[in-house]
Design an enzyme around this catalytic site. Sequence first.
Site, mmCIF file in Angstrom:
data_model
loop_
_atom_site.group_PDB
_atom_site.id
_atom_site.type_symbol
_atom_site.label_atom_id
_atom_site.label_comp_id
_atom_site.label_asym_id
_atom_site.label_seq_id
_atom_site.Cartn_x
_atom_site.Cartn_y
_atom_site.Cartn_z
ATOM 1 C CG HIS A 118 -49.663 10.980 -15.277
ATOM 2 N ND1 HIS A 118 -48.845 11.183 -16.367
ATOM 3 C CD2 HIS A 118 -50.815 11.644 -15.546
ATOM 4 C CE1 HIS A 118 -49.482 11.935 -17.258
ATOM 5 N NE2 HIS A 118 -50.682 12.221 -16.787
ATOM 6 C CG ASP A 135 -53.141 1.987 -23.342
ATOM 7 O OD1 ASP A 135 -53.607 2.189 -22.203
ATOM 8 O OD2 ASP A 135 -52.725 2.901 -24.076
#
Length: 380
Positions: A34, A171
């Site tokens: 986060h 990612d």
Amino acid sequence: MELKEKIVKAFDERFGGKGTLYASAGRINLIGEHTDYNGGFVFPGAIDKVIMADIRPNGTDTVNLYSIDLDEKSSFGLSEEDAPSQQWARYVFGVCRETLKRGGVVKGFDAVFAGNVPLGAGLSSSAALESCFAYALNDLFNSNSIEKFELAKIGQSTEHNYCGVNCGIMDQFASVFGKKDCLIRLDCRSLEYEYFPFSIDGHRLVLVDSVVKHELVDSPYNKRRQSCERVAKRLGIDTLRDAEMADLEAVKGDISAEDYMRAKFVIEEKERVLDVCDALNRGDIDTVGRLMYETHRGLSKDYEVSCEELDFLNDIARECGVVGSRIMGGGFGGCTINLVADDKYDHFIATAKEKFNAKYGHAPKIYDVIISDGARRIEE
């Protein structure tokens, strides 16, 4: 190599002959959760679980795909109105379209693909799929003239524009830039990155998948992001990247208790990523592990994105003498990532399976992961 042989065989059966093999990897994130949307640092690495494709230009303007894992096929053109209906095919269509939008060349091709990235475990199988095809199209049609960072952005834009997921860059970045035995510290603000050798002799990384995903009434991701943005605004800064704990304490009385807790986690997590990098450079595995446990506690108590099952797995890890353990990913289900000494591994896995099964009625899934290379062509 079973996966490779299966794909080559299926390609020959469907299209005759053979194409060129490409692969790209799923990823783990050792620490830095986060932090991406707060301008901080993340610390991912590519793993030895991949999406692999056999691809060959076909001399037309049509793409013909076959997914071995789904046993489904899809064919589509390369114009915007040609978007396929199947969600899985939209990932490849999106990569084609995003490459074309950037001035790249894409022509028709035939492809067969499959993977061994576990689905639903937070290992980013979709990013592996996007990166595999982005790399392949760059190699086959563009003489590798598109820079690697742009390949990662092609995957990210595919998620945004064709799959309805407003994801960050981590990612796809890890899947494209992954390097064997190295983790990558990515600065989510400047997009500068640095490789750090991940030498953990006598230890291994293992994911313990709770196989649960809690349905949530509201969007906890958006609510937490809004908390962070409110605190940053109160501090007069763009993101919490530029905040220190002393700054947060100074405005504690002006913000809600919830916003304070959310910001506290993000500011502390920013520092933990940097501390883990320093510890790895020193070969100090124990400090890496301690900071992983601190991250789990922060995600559970301050950011409140854990769940009972993940906290239970984290407690088992601690009881079994695991060096480090934490939730990996957005939370509310999924995996813990664990740094385990070789001599503690068998006991930990057996205990986790037995106790979790006794409490929740099913055993967790276990995935050993090795830090490996990212997107690449596989030489025959």
